[in-house]
Design an enzyme around this catalytic site. Structure first.
Site, PDB file in Angstrom:
ATOM      1  N   HIS A 131       1.657   1.543 -14.971  1.00  0.00           N
ATOM      2  CA  HIS A 131       2.310   1.706 -14.537  1.00  0.00           C
ATOM      3  C   HIS A 131       4.375   1.806 -14.633  1.00  0.00           C
ATOM      4  O   HIS A 131       4.738   2.928 -13.982  1.00  0.00           O
ATOM      5  CB  HIS A 131       2.411   1.340 -12.941  1.00  0.00           C
ATOM      6  CG  HIS A 131       1.965   2.103 -11.484  1.00  0.00           C
ATOM      7  ND1 HIS A 131       1.397   2.164 -10.491  1.00  0.00           N
ATOM      8  CD2 HIS A 131       2.421   3.272 -11.792  1.00  0.00           C
ATOM      9  CE1 HIS A 131       1.958   3.485  -9.627  1.00  0.00           C
ATOM     10  NE2 HIS A 131       2.757   3.390 -10.333  1.00  0.00           N
ATOM     11  N   ASP A 154      -0.512   1.397  -4.376  1.00  0.00           N
ATOM     12  CA  ASP A 154      -0.531   0.515  -4.950  1.00  0.00           C
ATOM     13  C   ASP A 154      -0.543  -1.582  -4.153  1.00  0.00           C
ATOM     14  O   ASP A 154      -0.403  -0.767  -3.042  1.00  0.00           O
ATOM     15  CB  ASP A 154       0.894  -0.277  -6.221  1.00  0.00           C
ATOM     16  CG  ASP A 154       1.041  -0.388  -7.388  1.00  0.00           C
ATOM     17  OD1 ASP A 154      -0.302  -1.428  -7.471  1.00  0.00           O
ATOM     18  OD2 ASP A 154       1.836  -0.100  -8.637  1.00  0.00           O
ATOM     19  N   HIS A 156       1.080  -3.721  -5.589  1.00  0.00           N
ATOM     20  CA  HIS A 156       2.162  -4.150  -6.224  1.00  0.00           C
ATOM     21  C   HIS A 156       3.423  -2.963  -5.904  1.00  0.00           C
ATOM     22  O   HIS A 156       2.689  -1.838  -5.853  1.00  0.00           O
ATOM     23  CB  HIS A 156       2.016  -4.609  -7.790  1.00  0.00           C
ATOM     24  CG  HIS A 156       1.461  -5.169  -8.081  1.00  0.00           C
ATOM     25  ND1 HIS A 156      -0.621  -4.852  -8.606  1.00  0.00           N
ATOM     26  CD2 HIS A 156       0.690  -6.812  -8.009  1.00  0.00           C
ATOM     27  CE1 HIS A 156      -1.199  -5.129  -9.194  1.00  0.00           C
ATOM     28  NE2 HIS A 156      -0.531  -6.616  -8.347  1.00  0.00           N
ATOM     29  N   ASP A 158       5.989  -2.814  -7.329  1.00  0.00           N
ATOM     30  CA  ASP A 158       6.732  -2.268  -9.372  1.00  0.00           C
ATOM     31  C   ASP A 158       8.063  -1.866  -8.669  1.00  0.00           C
ATOM     32  O   ASP A 158       8.616  -0.954  -9.532  1.00  0.00           O
ATOM     33  CB  ASP A 158       5.851  -1.049  -9.562  1.00  0.00           C
ATOM     34  CG  ASP A 158       4.572  -1.095  -9.290  1.00  0.00           C
ATOM     35  OD1 ASP A 158       3.967  -2.675  -9.770  1.00  0.00           O
ATOM     36  OD2 ASP A 158       4.014  -0.102 -10.390  1.00  0.00           O
ATOM     37  N   HIS A 171       5.816  -2.305 -16.375  1.00  0.00           N
ATOM     38  CA  HIS A 171       5.283  -1.907 -14.933  1.00  0.00           C
ATOM     39  C   HIS A 171       5.205  -2.837 -13.819  1.00  0.00           C
ATOM     40  O   HIS A 171       4.554  -1.733 -13.110  1.00  0.00           O
ATOM     41  CB  HIS A 171       3.675  -1.859 -15.552  1.00  0.00           C
ATOM     42  CG  HIS A 171       3.034  -3.344 -14.557  1.00  0.00           C
ATOM     43  ND1 HIS A 171       1.751  -2.957 -14.826  1.00  0.00           N
ATOM     44  CD2 HIS A 171       3.276  -4.301 -14.880  1.00  0.00           C
ATOM     45  CE1 HIS A 171       0.963  -4.545 -14.640  1.00  0.00           C
ATOM     46  NE2 HIS A 171       2.831  -5.168 -14.872  1.00  0.00           N
ATOM     47  N   ASP A 260      -1.646   3.583  -8.226  1.00  0.00           N
ATOM     48  CA  ASP A 260      -2.217   2.858  -9.208  1.00  0.00           C
ATOM     49  C   ASP A 260      -3.971   2.049  -8.608  1.00  0.00           C
ATOM     50  O   ASP A 260      -3.143   1.876  -7.129  1.00  0.00           O
ATOM     51  CB  ASP A 260      -1.556   1.576  -9.399  1.00  0.00           C
ATOM     52  CG  ASP A 260      -1.645   0.356 -10.119  1.00  0.00           C
ATOM     53  OD1 ASP A 260      -2.681   0.209  -9.685  1.00  0.00           O
ATOM     54  OD2 ASP A 260      -0.567  -0.580 -10.608  1.00  0.00           O
ATOM     55  N   ASP A 262      -5.388  -0.167  -8.774  1.00  0.00           N
ATOM     56  CA  ASP A 262      -5.709  -1.564  -8.218  1.00  0.00           C
ATOM     57  C   ASP A 262      -4.840  -1.848  -6.707  1.00  0.00           C
ATOM     58  O   ASP A 262      -5.395  -2.951  -6.195  1.00  0.00           O
ATOM     59  CB  ASP A 262      -4.626  -2.586  -9.251  1.00  0.00           C
ATOM     60  CG  ASP A 262      -3.153  -2.501  -8.896  1.00  0.00           C
ATOM     61  OD1 ASP A 262      -2.347  -2.395  -7.645  1.00  0.00           O
ATOM     62  OD2 ASP A 262      -2.332  -2.818  -9.607  1.00  0.00           O
ATOM     63  N   GLU A 305      -3.564   2.629 -14.713  1.00  0.00           N
ATOM     64  CA  GLU A 305      -3.768   1.714 -14.419  1.00  0.00           C
ATOM     65  C   GLU A 305      -5.153   1.517 -14.461  1.00  0.00           C
ATOM     66  O   GLU A 305      -6.277  -0.246 -15.005  1.00  0.00           O
ATOM     67  CB  GLU A 305      -3.171   0.448 -13.434  1.00  0.00           C
ATOM     68  CG  GLU A 305      -2.183   0.346 -13.634  1.00  0.00           C
ATOM     69  CD  GLU A 305      -0.995  -0.620 -14.453  1.00  0.00           C
ATOM     70  OE1 GLU A 305      -1.717  -1.729 -15.002  1.00  0.00           O
ATOM     71  OE2 GLU A 305       0.224  -0.804 -14.337  1.00  0.00           O
TER      72      GLU A 305
HETATM   73  C1  DIR Z   1       4.525  -8.707 -10.841  1.00  0.00           C
HETATM   74  C2  DIR Z   1       2.506  -8.148 -10.895  1.00  0.00           C
HETATM   75  N1  DIR Z   1       4.849  -8.433  -9.535  1.00  0.00           N
HETATM   76  C3  DIR Z   1       5.243  -8.505 -12.208  1.00  0.00           C
HETATM   77  N2  DIR Z   1       3.390  -6.511 -11.108  1.00  0.00           N
HETATM   78  C4  DIR Z   1       2.356  -5.687 -11.348  1.00  0.00           C
HETATM   79  O1  DIR Z   1       4.893  -8.579 -12.908  1.00  0.00           O
HETATM   80  O2  DIR Z   1       6.005  -7.992 -12.059  1.00  0.00           O
HETATM   81  N3  DIR Z   1       2.568  -4.709 -11.130  1.00  0.00           N
HETATM   82  N4  DIR Z   1       1.426  -5.560 -11.891  1.00  0.00           N
HETATM   83  O3  DIR Z   1       1.653  -3.718 -11.185  1.00  0.00           O
HETATM   84 MN    MN Z   2       1.043  -0.134 -10.407  1.00  0.00          MN
HETATM   85 MN    MN Z   3      -0.285  -2.101  -9.127  1.00  0.00          MN
END
Ligand code: DIR
Ligand code: MN
Ligand code: MN
Ligand code: MN
Length: 336
Positions: A131, A154, A156, A158, A171, A260, A262, A305
Site C-alpha cells: 500500500h 483498510d 490500518h 497508514d 506502507h 487494502d 486486509d 496487499e
Molecule cells: C503498522 C502496520 N501501522 C505500521 N501497518 C500496516 O507498520 O506502520 N499497514 N500493516 O497496512
Molecule cells: Mn494499507
Molecule cells: Mn492494511
C-alpha cells in the site's frame, strides 16, 4: 469507458515477500475479461517495465547474488530482449524508513503512470503490491483532479510519519506523505512529491489496528475515520452514506478509492501481509465498492496487499477472487 490496469509488482514498502505477485495473480484469475464483460475497454500491459529502477531487487532471471553483492552489483539484465549492464544501488535506511529510495523512486513512476492515464480521461485501476504505492496513485490522481477526495478502506490508517513509524515500513506511511505532515518533507520523497491532499479530503472505513502515534495524528488533524466499531454500530450502509457526505457533501467531487484487502476479515481475504481479525464481511467490503461506483464520481481505484504466496491454495484463491470481485464491483458490476 476505458480502464487502464496498472500492475505494480512491488513489495518494498513492507517486509513480507510475495505481495509483488499480486498483480499477475489477479490478472491470471481473468480480471481483464471480467472487466471487458462489464462493458469496459480494458488496457493492460503485462509486467510493467516502469517499475524497473536501479534500487529494485534483481529480476528472477538474474544470477543469484549474496545480500552484500546484491546491494551494489552490476548485473546483466535483459530488457526488450537486449542485454544491458545495470548498476543496482544500495538503499540503507534513512532514519527509521526502510528502503526509502526504492519506495520513493517506484512511487514517482507510479504517480506519472497513473497521472498520464487519468489525463487521457481513462480510469486507472492499480493492482498492488503493497500500500505504499498509494503515495504514487493518489499523487497521480491529484495531478489530473486537484479536488479529488479519497476513500481509504483498510484495517490500518497508514498514516505514520517517518518519525512515528515503529516498523519503518513505508506502507504504513503513505497518507502522511500525501498530507505533508510534520516529518514528511524529507529526501528523497520531497524531490518529487509535494503535499496534495487535505485532511478533510480523506475518509477511512474499516480501521481496527491503529498505532498510538497514528491515533494522535488522526485527532490532531480532525481526520474522519469509520472504524469497525462504527460499522457494527451503524451498519455499513449508514457508514458509507456518512463517509461520502463527509468528503463529498455536494456529490460533485472526483473519488479515488484505495482498498487494502486486509480491510476484509481474514476469513474472507486471508492471504495478505498484515491480517487483523474482526474485519469487514465479504458483503460489507463489496457494498462499499458498489456504493462508490453508484456515485458516478469514481476516477481511480487501488486494490492493494494481495499476497498470493501466503497460506494454502484455498486461502490464496479466496483472496484473489475477492480482489477481482472488489475491482468489478468498483467498476459497476451490480448484483441484479
Ligand atoms: C503498522 C502496520 N501501522 C505500521 N501497518 C500496516 O507498520 O506502520 N499497514 N500493516 O497496512
Ligand atoms: Mn494499507
Ligand atoms: Mn492494511
Ligand atoms: Mn509518460
Amino acid at each position: 469507458a476505458t480502464v487502464a490496469i496498472v500492475g505494480c509488482p512491488f513489495s518494498g514498502g513492507q517486509g513480507r515477500a510475495g505481495v509483488e505477485h499480486g498483480p499477475n495473480k489477479l490478472i491470471s484469475a481473468g480480471l481483464v475479461d471480467q472487466l471487458t464483460s462489464l462493458g469496459w475497454e480494458v488496457h493492460y500491459e503485462s509486467q510493467q517495465s516502469f517499475l524497473d529502477i536501479p534500487y529494485n531487487p534483481l529480476p528472477a532471471s538474474s544470477p543469484q547474488l549474496s545480500a552484500d553483492e546484491h546491494a551494489s552489483a552490476t548485473v546483466l539484465k535483459s530488457s526488450d530482449g537486449k542485454e544491458d549492464l545495470v548498476q543496482r544501488l544500495p538503499d540503507p535506511d534513512i532514519g527509521r524508513m526502510k528502503k526509502p529510495r526504492l519506495v520513493s523512486a517506484v512511487n514517482e513512476k507510479v504517480a506519472h503512470e497513473v497521472g498520464s492515464i487519468a489525463k487521457k480521461g481513462w480510469l486507472p485501476l492499480t493492482l498492488g503490491g503493497d500500500h505504499s504505492l498509494a503515495m504514487g496513485t493518489i499523487a497521480g490522481t491529484k495531478s489530473k483532479y486537484p479536488d479529488a477526495v479519497v476513500i481509504w478502506v483498510d484495517a490500518h490508517a497508514d498514516i505514520n510519519t517517518p518519525e512515528t513509524t515503529d516498523s519503518g515500513n513505508l506502507h504504513g506511511c503513505p497518507v502522511s506523505f500525501l498530507l505533508g505532515l510534520e516529518g514528511c518533507d524529507v529526501e528523497p520523497f520531497n524531490k518529487w512529491l509535494s503535499p496534495c491532499l487535505k485532511p478533510e479530503e480523506i475518509v477511512y472505513i474499516g480501521l481496527r489496528d491503529i498505532d498510538s502515534g497514528e491515533k494522535a495524528i488522526l485527532k490532531k488533524h480532525g481526520i474522519k475515520a469509520y472504524t469497525m466499531h462504527h460499522v457494527d454500530k451503524y451498519g455499513i450502509g449508514k457508514v458509507v452514506d456518512m463517509a461520502l457526505e463527509h468528503v463529498n457533501p455536494d456529490g460533485t467531487k472526483p473519488i479515488h478509492l484505495s482498498f487494502d484487502v486486509d480491510a476484509l476479515d481474514p476469513t474472507v481475504a486471508p492471504s495478505t501481509g498484515t491480517p487483523v481479525r474482526g474485519g469487514l464481511s465479504f458483503r460489507e467490503g463489496h457494498y462499499i465498492t458498489e456504493a462508490v461506483a453508484e456515485t458516478g464520481n469514481l476516477v481511480a481505484v487501488d486494490i492493494m496487499e494481495v499476497n498470493p504466496t501466503l497460506l494454502d491454495p484455498r486461502s490464496v484463491e479466496k483472496t484473489v477472487a475477492a480482489g477481482c470481485s472488489l475491482a468489478r464491483a468498483s467498476l459497476g458490476e451490480t448484483l441484479l
